[in-house]
Write a protein that holds these residues in place. Structure first.
Motif, PDB file in Angstrom:
ATOM      1  N   MET A 366       0.832  -1.203   0.000  1.00  0.00           N
ATOM      2  CA  MET A 366       0.000   0.000   0.000  1.00  0.00           C
ATOM      3  C   MET A 366       0.869   1.256   0.000  1.00  0.00           C
ATOM      4  SD  MET A 366      -2.715   1.482   2.802  1.00  0.00           S
ATOM      5  CE  MET A 366      -1.427   2.155   3.858  1.00  0.00           C
ATOM      6  N   VAL A 367       1.898   1.262   0.830  1.00  0.00           N
ATOM      7  CA  VAL A 367       2.793   2.428   0.887  1.00  0.00           C
ATOM      8  C   VAL A 367       3.477   2.637  -0.464  1.00  0.00           C
ATOM      9  CG1 VAL A 367       5.021   3.149   1.871  1.00  0.00           C
ATOM     10  CG2 VAL A 367       3.142   2.461   3.374  1.00  0.00           C
ATOM     11  N   ASP A 368       3.878   1.553  -1.085  1.00  0.00           N
ATOM     12  CA  ASP A 368       4.485   1.644  -2.408  1.00  0.00           C
ATOM     13  C   ASP A 368       3.496   2.241  -3.420  1.00  0.00           C
ATOM     14  OD1 ASP A 368       6.318   1.314  -4.413  1.00  0.00           O
ATOM     15  OD2 ASP A 368       6.326  -0.878  -4.382  1.00  0.00           O
ATOM     16  N   LEU A 369       2.251   1.733  -3.406  1.00  0.00           N
ATOM     17  CA  LEU A 369       1.241   2.147  -4.392  1.00  0.00           C
ATOM     18  C   LEU A 369       0.777   3.588  -4.205  1.00  0.00           C
ATOM     19  CD1 LEU A 369      -0.967  -1.070  -4.263  1.00  0.00           C
ATOM     20  CD2 LEU A 369       0.310  -0.267  -6.277  1.00  0.00           C
ATOM     21  N   LEU A 370       0.743   4.050  -2.957  1.00  0.00           N
ATOM     22  CA  LEU A 370       0.178   5.382  -2.683  1.00  0.00           C
ATOM     23  C   LEU A 370       1.234   6.466  -2.535  1.00  0.00           C
ATOM     24  CD1 LEU A 370      -2.740   4.655  -0.163  1.00  0.00           C
ATOM     25  CD2 LEU A 370      -2.780   4.743  -2.666  1.00  0.00           C
ATOM     26  N   ALA A 371       2.476   6.077  -2.283  1.00  0.00           N
ATOM     27  CA  ALA A 371       3.485   7.111  -2.014  1.00  0.00           C
ATOM     28  C   ALA A 371       4.790   6.888  -2.780  1.00  0.00           C
ATOM     29  CB  ALA A 371       3.761   7.192  -0.508  1.00  0.00           C
ATOM     30  N   THR A 372       5.421   5.738  -2.572  1.00  0.00           N
ATOM     31  CA  THR A 372       6.786   5.567  -3.080  1.00  0.00           C
ATOM     32  C   THR A 372       6.842   5.534  -4.608  1.00  0.00           C
ATOM     33  OG1 THR A 372       7.202   4.308  -1.057  1.00  0.00           O
ATOM     34  CG2 THR A 372       8.909   4.252  -2.745  1.00  0.00           C
ATOM     35  N   THR A 373       5.988   4.700  -5.211  1.00  0.00           N
ATOM     36  CA  THR A 373       6.006   4.629  -6.673  1.00  0.00           C
ATOM     37  C   THR A 373       5.483   5.908  -7.343  1.00  0.00           C
ATOM     38  OG1 THR A 373       6.026   2.226  -6.803  1.00  0.00           O
ATOM     39  CG2 THR A 373       5.079   3.387  -8.677  1.00  0.00           C
ATOM     40  N   PRO A 374       4.371   6.492  -6.893  1.00  0.00           N
ATOM     41  CA  PRO A 374       3.974   7.756  -7.539  1.00  0.00           C
ATOM     42  C   PRO A 374       5.048   8.834  -7.437  1.00  0.00           C
ATOM     43  CG  PRO A 374       2.477   7.196  -5.708  1.00  0.00           C
ATOM     44  CD  PRO A 374       3.339   6.008  -5.976  1.00  0.00           C
ATOM     45  N   ALA A 375       5.726   8.936  -6.303  1.00  0.00           N
ATOM     46  CA  ALA A 375       6.783   9.950  -6.177  1.00  0.00           C
ATOM     47  C   ALA A 375       7.919   9.665  -7.156  1.00  0.00           C
ATOM     48  CB  ALA A 375       7.311   9.981  -4.739  1.00  0.00           C
TER      49      ALA A 375
END
Ligand code: ZN
Length: 462
Positions: A366-375
């Motif tokens: 979830m953290v990857d999908l909502l923050a890390t990858t979009p950034a």
């Protein structure tokens, strides 16, 4: 001296979760680890809470302020803060006519949009520029926009501000050659116009025909065409708001071939289905979005795509339309209803509740999908992770809270939520942007104009 220490929370990154303290200095994360002490101007106890990176919502249609509605941009940025989103991307679209910030060239539009939004947001923000036939030679100006820190662009394959295949190809090629990326709305304009005309000729005007006028193959065909155009143009492709298994299959094949094809889906496709169109028309109009809500079961395919990496991230496609204003044409016919639904404030809550708490994806994913990858994909190197050196965009999230989503409790500028009455698990408690609290224990404590425009630069993707 350290400005802030957030103590004892479960710090979550894309790679793992552990109880740790987070120290903040000068707006950036200075340390993450056990027992960082309490030698700081402020110490906040986060025991029992998750410490997440602020969500980065790369797909919103937050409106710029106008004389008639001077608070629209600010208020939706406040809604983002309440939802745990600390950076959002909006669009400048000269083709929609209604935006005073549009401008007649791409760069005029960018300057105007920057001026109109300067000092107005409560959280950080950025913009993508829409390439439309209404602009004078937009493609030639893309490189200039990239130099100004705006390396992402959007193009539509439908609508009167959409582009033809030749223009889309040229825009993709320019993006590929100059370090940019195109976000493409993939639907087949010829097919959906034909299917719409057939409905209208048969007197079928109710909102429920919105879904049957643009079925999955209308989206999948256009997605495949965009993949082919990007392949020939040697460019990365970003497919916005992917809604169905048929289009997901296209993206899966392209990715299996090693192509730089990335795609997002949205919370409404993950949590709602086309049965909403059978509601009374005024109610059904709330769900008129494009692509439309799909058949029950399609959401499961999208969750699988998120879990296995076929889909890169979740964006909201937040459109702050109001039933009483933009959507009031629901009485006329389905094709006259303004497309879009609000979602900027409910992103993290829905993905946590329906994804993590329901066992469909891990907390780290979830953290990857909502923050890390979009950034990362959108070129924001200081955003997207609770990691030393990054901006201290932090969300303190209570994973055990249970509540019911209601329009009356939200802060966005729409007059409804598609999730009215939905029971969810988890709640955003406090939110910091660059180390400064904007939401504290459920109350807004930020300030208009604190949010900064984020200049971006993309990693080479192809
Ligand atoms: Zn959109």
């Amino acid at each position: 001296m350290t400005d802030l220490i957030v103590r004892g929370g479960t710090v979550v990154t894309a790679a793992g979760a552990a109880i740790a303290d987070v120290a903040v200095e000068g707006g950036r994360i200075a340390a993450v680890g056990p027992d960082l002490g309490s030698d700081a101007r402020e110490v906040v106890d986060a025991a029992g809470l998750l410490v997440l990176p602020g969500a980065v919502d790369v797909h919103t249609h937050v409106r710029v302020a106008s004389d008639a509605e001077p608070d629209r941009f600010f208020q939706d940025s406040v809604a983002a803060a309440f939802g745990g989103t600390t950076t959002f991307l909006a669009f400048n679209n000269p083709g929609t006519g209604g935006s005073a910030a549009a401008g007649r060239t791409l760069l005029d539009g960018l300057r105007s949009w920057r001026a109109r939004t300067e000092g107005d947001a409560a959280v950080d923000y950025a913009v993508s520029l829409v390439i439309t036939p209404q602009l004078e030679d937009a493609i030639a100006e893309m490189a200039g926009a990239i130099e100004l820190g705006v390396p992402t662009f959007k193009a539509f394959m439908v609508y009167d501000f959409g582009v033809d295949d030749a223009t889309l190809y040229r825009a993709l090629a320019m993006a590929g050659a100059s370090g940019g990326m195109l976000q493409v709305h993939c639907e087949n304009a010829v097919l959906l116009e034909a299917l719409t005309a057939r409905h209208l000729e048969a007197g079928e005007t109710l909102p429920r025909y919105h879904a049957t006028s643009r079925p999955p193959y209308v989206e999948a065909e256009a997605t495949a065409r965009a993949v082919a155009l990007a392949r020939a143009a040697r460019a990365p492709l970003y497919v916005v708001h992917l809604s169905c298994r048929e289009a997901l299959d296209v993206v899966r094949i392209a990715r299996a071939e090693g192509r730089p094809v990335f795609s997002e889906t949205c919370p409404h496709y993950l949590t709602l289905d086309e049965s909403r169109y059978l509601l009374p028309s005024e109610e059904a109009a709330k769900y008129v979005i494009s692509p439309p809500l799909r058949a029950a079961g399609q959401g499961d395919a999208l969750w699988e795509g998120l879990a296995d990496g076929s889909l890169a991230l979740v964006g909201t496609d937040h459109v702050p339309d109001r039933v009483a204003v933009e959507k009031r044409s629901w009485r006329e016919s389905f094709d006259r209803i303004s497309n879009g639904a609000p979602g900027i404030e409910t992103l993290l809550t829905l993905v946590y509740s329906e994804g993590v708490a329901a066992g469909r994806i891990s907390l780290e994913r979830m953290v990857d999908l909502l923050a890390t990858t979009p950034a990362r994909l959108f070129g924001m190197r200081f955003k997207g992770a609770v990691e030393v050196g990054r901006d201290a965009d932090l969300v303190l999230f209570d994973p055990g809270a249970r509540r019911t989503l209601r329009q009356a409790d939200l802060h966005h500028t729409s007059d409804y939520t598609p999730y009215e009455g939905r029971a969810v698990v988890g709640a955003v408690r406090s939110v910091a942007v660059r180390g400064s609290w904007v939401v504290r224990d459920g109350a807004f404590v930020g300030r208009r104009g604190f949010g900064r425009f984020v200049e971006r630069e993309l990693e080479r993707l192809s």
